[in-house]
Design a protein around this motif. Structure first.
Motif, mmCIF file in Angstrom:
data_model
loop_
_atom_site.group_PDB
_atom_site.id
_atom_site.type_symbol
_atom_site.label_atom_id
_atom_site.label_comp_id
_atom_site.label_asym_id
_atom_site.label_seq_id
_atom_site.Cartn_x
_atom_site.Cartn_y
_atom_site.Cartn_z
ATOM 1 N N ASP A 10 -0.170 -48.810 31.452
ATOM 2 C CA ASP A 10 -0.774 -47.958 30.425
ATOM 3 C C ASP A 10 -0.906 -46.524 30.905
ATOM 4 N N PHE A 11 -1.297 -46.359 32.172
ATOM 5 C CA PHE A 11 -1.471 -45.011 32.715
ATOM 6 C C PHE A 11 -0.138 -44.278 32.766
ATOM 7 N N ALA A 12 0.870 -44.918 33.333
ATOM 8 C CA ALA A 12 2.187 -44.288 33.439
ATOM 9 C C ALA A 12 2.810 -44.081 32.064
ATOM 10 N N GLY A 13 2.486 -44.981 31.129
ATOM 11 C CA GLY A 13 3.067 -44.900 29.798
ATOM 12 C C GLY A 13 2.643 -43.678 29.014
ATOM 13 N N ARG A 14 1.477 -43.118 29.332
ATOM 14 C CA ARG A 14 1.056 -41.925 28.594
ATOM 15 C C ARG A 14 1.320 -40.631 29.368
ATOM 16 N N GLN A 15 1.917 -40.757 30.555
ATOM 17 C CA GLN A 15 2.308 -39.555 31.271
ATOM 18 C C GLN A 15 3.479 -38.870 30.568
ATOM 19 N N LYS A 16 3.501 -37.559 30.688
ATOM 20 C CA LYS A 16 4.617 -36.764 30.203
ATOM 21 C C LYS A 16 5.441 -36.320 31.397
ATOM 22 N N HIS A 17 6.652 -35.859 31.128
ATOM 23 C CA HIS A 17 7.525 -35.361 32.190
ATOM 24 C C HIS A 17 8.070 -33.999 31.797
ATOM 25 N N ILE A 18 8.184 -33.132 32.789
ATOM 26 C CA ILE A 18 8.725 -31.804 32.567
ATOM 27 C C ILE A 18 9.579 -31.409 33.761
ATOM 28 N N GLU A 19 10.700 -30.763 33.489
ATOM 29 C CA GLU A 19 11.541 -30.265 34.575
ATOM 30 C C GLU A 19 11.172 -28.820 34.844
ATOM 31 N N LEU A 20 10.855 -28.536 36.104
ATOM 32 C CA LEU A 20 10.404 -27.201 36.484
ATOM 33 C C LEU A 20 11.324 -26.640 37.561
ATOM 34 N N ASP A 21 11.661 -25.359 37.418
ATOM 35 C CA ASP A 21 12.416 -24.681 38.461
ATOM 36 C C ASP A 21 11.513 -23.632 39.110
ATOM 37 N N VAL A 30 8.362 -33.286 37.105
ATOM 38 C CA VAL A 30 6.938 -33.456 37.360
ATOM 39 C C VAL A 30 6.339 -34.340 36.273
ATOM 40 N N ALA A 31 5.669 -35.407 36.694
ATOM 41 C CA ALA A 31 4.954 -36.291 35.785
ATOM 42 C C ALA A 31 3.502 -35.849 35.713
ATOM 43 N N TYR A 32 2.937 -35.868 34.524
ATOM 44 C CA TYR A 32 1.548 -35.428 34.380
ATOM 45 C C TYR A 32 0.914 -36.045 33.140
ATOM 46 N N THR A 33 -0.383 -36.220 33.207
ATOM 47 C CA THR A 33 -1.185 -36.613 32.057
ATOM 48 C C THR A 33 -1.726 -35.347 31.409
ATOM 49 N N ASP A 34 -1.757 -35.324 30.090
ATOM 50 C CA ASP A 34 -2.296 -34.179 29.342
ATOM 51 C C ASP A 34 -2.979 -34.733 28.110
ATOM 52 N N ILE A 35 -4.303 -34.916 28.201
ATOM 53 C CA ILE A 35 -5.051 -35.506 27.088
ATOM 54 C C ILE A 35 -6.324 -34.702 26.828
ATOM 55 N N GLY A 36 -6.868 -34.840 25.628
ATOM 56 C CA GLY A 36 -8.105 -34.170 25.266
ATOM 57 C C GLY A 36 -7.864 -32.754 24.773
ATOM 58 N N GLN A 37 -8.967 -32.147 24.333
ATOM 59 C CA GLN A 37 -8.922 -30.782 23.823
ATOM 60 C C GLN A 37 -10.089 -29.990 24.404
ATOM 61 N N ARG A 97 3.368 -23.227 38.493
ATOM 62 C CA ARG A 97 4.526 -23.289 37.596
ATOM 63 C C ARG A 97 4.236 -24.183 36.400
ATOM 64 N N LEU A 98 3.516 -25.273 36.611
ATOM 65 C CA LEU A 98 3.132 -26.161 35.510
ATOM 66 C C LEU A 98 2.184 -25.447 34.555
ATOM 67 N N MET A 99 1.218 -24.732 35.103
ATOM 68 C CA MET A 99 0.293 -23.977 34.247
ATOM 69 C C MET A 99 1.053 -22.983 33.370
ATOM 70 N N LYS A 100 2.008 -22.307 33.962
ATOM 71 C CA LYS A 100 2.802 -21.345 33.193
ATOM 72 C C LYS A 100 3.573 -22.043 32.081
ATOM 73 N N ALA A 101 4.162 -23.195 32.397
ATOM 74 C CA ALA A 101 4.931 -23.936 31.404
ATOM 75 C C ALA A 101 4.055 -24.431 30.265
ATOM 76 N N LEU A 102 2.796 -24.725 30.568
ATOM 77 C CA LEU A 102 1.854 -25.215 29.553
ATOM 78 C C LEU A 102 1.044 -24.086 28.916
ATOM 79 N N ASN A 103 1.390 -22.849 29.247
ATOM 80 C CA ASN A 103 0.714 -21.664 28.701
ATOM 81 C C ASN A 103 -0.786 -21.653 29.011
ATOM 82 N N LEU A 104 -1.115 -22.035 30.233
ATOM 83 C CA LEU A 104 -2.502 -22.032 30.679
ATOM 84 C C LEU A 104 -2.732 -20.828 31.581
#
Length: 286
Positions: A10-21, A30-37, A97-104
């Motif tokens: 269940d945990f891995a199933g809700r992870q997202k994946h993104i390719e970062l250079d 990079v695998a990551y969880t991104d939930i909530g607001q 780099r992940l923060m930048k990709a997620l506009n954080l």
């Protein structure tokens, strides 16, 4: 008491994946969880774990915050290819780099173990991205790598069968808990899962071989530069990253609060999840 454990599927199933250079020489997954607001929180794990370490607390944070929990390079379900550095300096680049990709532009940074070392790098070298800082039983000063990780980083360990690695990991998780009932079958399965293949085993060994004391000793004179509100939330029974390190950090980080968690050891997210959640939420509310 463990109340909110998730299965590894269940945990891995809700992870997202993104390719970062722009992190290492090749693009990496990079695998990551991104939930909530709401305000973003970034949860950073250590070794020999992955973001599943937070499985029992992540949903509680997500009730009020946007929670992002990446797997470090070489860890968990992120890229495990034997092609890049996995040091905490590189992991800090990955977070940026992940923060930048997620506009954080900014986030609360919550770090544990080597993830705490990454958090120190971010707070000192990139303070503009850190809102509040939580450090729990982190690698710092010259207290790491511990003997087990030095052993694990030996390339000769590649010859060991996966079953022996599984037993080695389990022993470490047992040693880092004050409350043995927290070492549930669900946790034992989930926390070890990414490393119980040949590829995962080699990746884990490479992760250990990348540990470099210089990356934290070089920061010591700069701890005083950390200007954000900082919570040092420390399991006092930790045999590796001891309370003495938390106490010393408290004297060096100007705007810091130290909270000692009794009957709690290194894996405090699993050892005392309710106390872990309540203390962090109270700190973020302030």
């Amino acid at each position: 008491m463990v109340q909110n454990e998730m299965s590894v599927a269940d945990f891995a199933g809700r992870q997202k994946h993104i390719e970062l250079d722009g992190i290492v020489d090749i693009p990496v997954d990079v695998a990551y969880t991104d939930i909530g607001q709401g305000q973003p929180i970034i949860l950073l794990h250590g070794i020999p774990t992955w973001s599943y370490l937070y499985n029992n607390v992540i949903d509680a944070f997500a009730k009020e915050y946007r929670v992002i929990a990446p797997d470090f390079l070489g860890h968990g379900n992120s890229d495990q290819r034997d092609l890049f550095d996995r040091s905490i300096e590189v992991q800090a680049k990955m977070v940026l780099r992940l923060m930048k990709a997620l506009n954080l532009e900014k986030a609360h940074i919550i770090g544990h173990d080597t993830g705490g070392g990454v958090s120190l790098i971010l707070a000192i070298k990139h303070p503009e991205v850190v809102d509040k800082l939580v450090l729990s039983n982190i690698v710092t000063y010259d207290s790491w790598p511990i003997d087990d990780m030095l052993a694990l980083g030996n390339p000769e360990w590649i010859k060991k069968p996966v079953s022996e690695i599984a037993d080695f990991l389990l022993e470490g998780y047992e040693m880092g808990l004050s409350n043995p009932e927290q070492l549930t079958e669900t946790f034992k399965e989930g926390i070890r899962a990414p490393y119980l293949t040949e590829k995962g085993k080699i990746s884990l060994i490479r992760n250990a071989s990348s540990l470099n004391t210089n990356h934290t000793t070089s920061l010591v004179s700069r701890h005083k530069e950390i200007g954000v509100q900082t919570l040092l939330l420390w399991g006092v029974d930790d045999p590796w990253q001891t309370i003495a390190d938390g106490e010393r950090l408290h004297t060096e980080i100007p705007n810091s609060t130290l909270i000692r968690l009794e009957k709690t050891s290194h894996w405090l997210q699993q050892d005392s999840p309710e106390l872990y959640i309540s203390n962090i939420l109270q700190f973020l509310y302030e």
